[in-house]
Motif scaffolding. Structure first.
Motif, short mmCIF file in Angstrom:
data_model
loop_
_atom_site.label_atom_id
_atom_site.label_comp_id
_atom_site.label_asym_id
_atom_site.label_seq_id
_atom_site.Cartn_x
_atom_site.Cartn_y
_atom_site.Cartn_z
N ASN A 41 0.78 -1.24 0.00
CA ASN A 41 0.00 0.00 0.00
C ASN A 41 0.81 1.29 0.00
N ALA A 42 2.11 1.23 0.30
CA ALA A 42 2.86 2.48 0.48
C ALA A 42 2.87 3.34 -0.77
N LEU A 43 3.16 2.74 -1.93
CA LEU A 43 3.24 3.54 -3.16
C LEU A 43 1.88 4.09 -3.60
N PRO A 44 0.82 3.27 -3.65
CA PRO A 44 -0.47 3.86 -4.01
C PRO A 44 -0.97 4.88 -2.99
N ALA A 45 -0.67 4.67 -1.71
CA ALA A 45 -1.05 5.66 -0.71
C ALA A 45 -0.31 6.97 -0.94
N ALA A 46 0.98 6.88 -1.27
CA ALA A 46 1.76 8.09 -1.56
C ALA A 46 1.20 8.83 -2.77
N ALA A 47 0.83 8.07 -3.80
CA ALA A 47 0.24 8.69 -4.99
C ALA A 47 -1.07 9.39 -4.65
N LEU A 48 -1.88 8.75 -3.81
CA LEU A 48 -3.16 9.33 -3.44
C LEU A 48 -2.97 10.59 -2.60
N ILE A 49 -2.07 10.53 -1.62
CA ILE A 49 -1.82 11.70 -0.78
C ILE A 49 -1.26 12.85 -1.63
N PHE A 50 -0.39 12.53 -2.60
CA PHE A 50 0.12 13.56 -3.52
C PHE A 50 -1.02 14.23 -4.27
N SER A 51 -1.97 13.42 -4.76
CA SER A 51 -3.10 13.99 -5.51
C SER A 51 -3.97 14.85 -4.60
N PHE A 52 -4.13 14.43 -3.34
CA PHE A 52 -4.88 15.25 -2.38
C PHE A 52 -4.17 16.59 -2.16
N TYR A 53 -2.86 16.55 -2.08
CA TYR A 53 -2.06 17.76 -1.86
C TYR A 53 -2.25 18.74 -3.02
N VAL A 54 -2.14 18.24 -4.24
CA VAL A 54 -2.30 19.10 -5.41
C VAL A 54 -3.72 19.63 -5.50
N ASN A 55 -4.69 18.74 -5.30
CA ASN A 55 -6.09 19.15 -5.38
C ASN A 55 -6.42 20.18 -4.30
N GLY A 56 -5.92 19.93 -3.09
CA GLY A 56 -6.16 20.87 -1.99
C GLY A 56 -5.53 22.22 -2.25
N ALA A 57 -4.31 22.23 -2.81
CA ALA A 57 -3.64 23.49 -3.11
C ALA A 57 -4.41 24.28 -4.15
N SER A 58 -4.92 23.58 -5.18
CA SER A 58 -5.69 24.27 -6.22
C SER A 58 -6.98 24.85 -5.64
N PHE A 59 -7.58 24.12 -4.72
CA PHE A 59 -8.81 24.56 -4.07
C PHE A 59 -8.58 25.80 -3.20
N LEU A 60 -7.55 25.74 -2.34
CA LEU A 60 -7.30 26.83 -1.41
C LEU A 60 -6.80 28.08 -2.12
N ALA A 61 -5.94 27.90 -3.12
CA ALA A 61 -5.43 29.06 -3.85
C ALA A 61 -6.56 29.77 -4.58
N PHE A 62 -7.48 28.98 -5.18
CA PHE A 62 -8.63 29.60 -5.84
C PHE A 62 -9.48 30.36 -4.83
N SER A 63 -9.66 29.79 -3.65
CA SER A 63 -10.49 30.43 -2.63
C SER A 63 -9.91 31.76 -2.19
N VAL A 64 -8.58 31.83 -2.07
CA VAL A 64 -7.93 33.07 -1.66
C VAL A 64 -8.19 34.17 -2.69
N LEU A 65 -8.01 33.84 -3.97
CA LEU A 65 -8.21 34.85 -5.01
C LEU A 65 -9.68 35.21 -5.17
N ALA A 66 -10.56 34.23 -4.99
CA ALA A 66 -11.99 34.50 -5.06
C ALA A 66 -12.40 35.47 -3.95
N GLU A 67 -11.85 35.28 -2.76
CA GLU A 67 -12.13 36.18 -1.65
C GLU A 67 -11.63 37.59 -1.96
N ARG A 68 -10.45 37.68 -2.55
CA ARG A 68 -9.89 38.99 -2.88
C ARG A 68 -10.78 39.73 -3.87
N ARG A 69 -11.39 38.97 -4.78
CA ARG A 69 -12.26 39.58 -5.80
C ARG A 69 -13.73 39.64 -5.37
N LYS A 70 -13.99 39.30 -4.12
CA LYS A 70 -15.35 39.38 -3.56
C LYS A 70 -16.34 38.47 -4.29
#
Length: 201
Positions: free
Chosen positions: A108-137
């Motif tokens: 499970n180590a390698l597929p778990a690492a791949a999944l956590i990596f995808s969560f990291y990227v997806n989460g970063a895209s989500f939070l970064a969008f939220s910051v800019l959306a807040e700035r633009r009201k």
């Protein structure tokens, strides 16, 4: 993708439970922290190989994750509550795959690492969008009233919960389930990046 449908089905029951908690003086933050502790217990239990117990704890934890927002709508929302909610969700989403990796590192180590990596990227895209959306009201009610701007996607909380349940019920299929869902998460991040280019470019 399924979060809107799930909210429509679950919100009436959650609102009734939340009313009882709020009347007992229990705060939304207390529910958030309790749900987080149960989620971490689920990850530890899974790491120890007790998947049935881990599954029950996952479901209880996610019930609490839905309840905290309902309690907040009754007792009043706070910035700290919104911060804790999203932060501790990310702890939970990383901890469950890690628990499976610890339980069976060779498989499970390698597929778990791949999944956590995808969560990291997806989460970063989500939070970064939220910051800019807040700035633009910008605002949206696509997933109900939230503390931050929520962009929808193919992989959301409901899909992630379904995958975690599948891991517990079909542990021998962990890699078979994890890799495709990691691809779905990365696709969700890519679609959000394209949306950001169109919205903010």
């Amino acid at each position: 993708m399924l979060d809107g449908w799930a909210r429509r089905k679950l919100d009436p029951a959650l609102d009734r439970l939340a009313a009882g908690l709020a009347s007992a003086g229990i705060s939304a933050n207390a529910v958030t922290l309790a749900s987080f502790a149960i989620g971490m217990a689920a990850a530890a239990t899974i790491a120890a190989g007790h998947l049935a117990t881990g599954l029950v704890l996952i479901l209880v934890s996610r019930l609490g994750d839905g309840l905290d927002g309902a309690v907040a709508r009754i007792r009043g929302k706070t910035d700290l509550g919104g911060y804790l909610d999203i932060l501790l969700d990310f702890f939970f989403y990383g901890a469950i795959p890690l628990g499976f990796a610890v339980a069976d590192p060779q498989a499970n180590a390698l597929p778990a690492a791949a999944l956590i990596f995808s969560f990291y990227v997806n989460g970063a895209s989500f939070l970064a969008f939220s910051v800019l959306a807040e700035r633009r009201k910008l605002s949206t009610l696509a997933r109900g009233e939230k503390s931050i701007f929520f962009t929808t996607g193919l992989a959301e909380a409901t899909e992630t919960l379904a995958v975690f349940v599948a891991f517990c019920l079909l542990p021998g299929w962990f890699a078979v389930i994890a890799y495709p869902f990691a691809a779905v998460c990365l696709y969700t991040a890519l679609s959000r990046i394209i949306l950001a280019v169109r919205q903010f470019g």
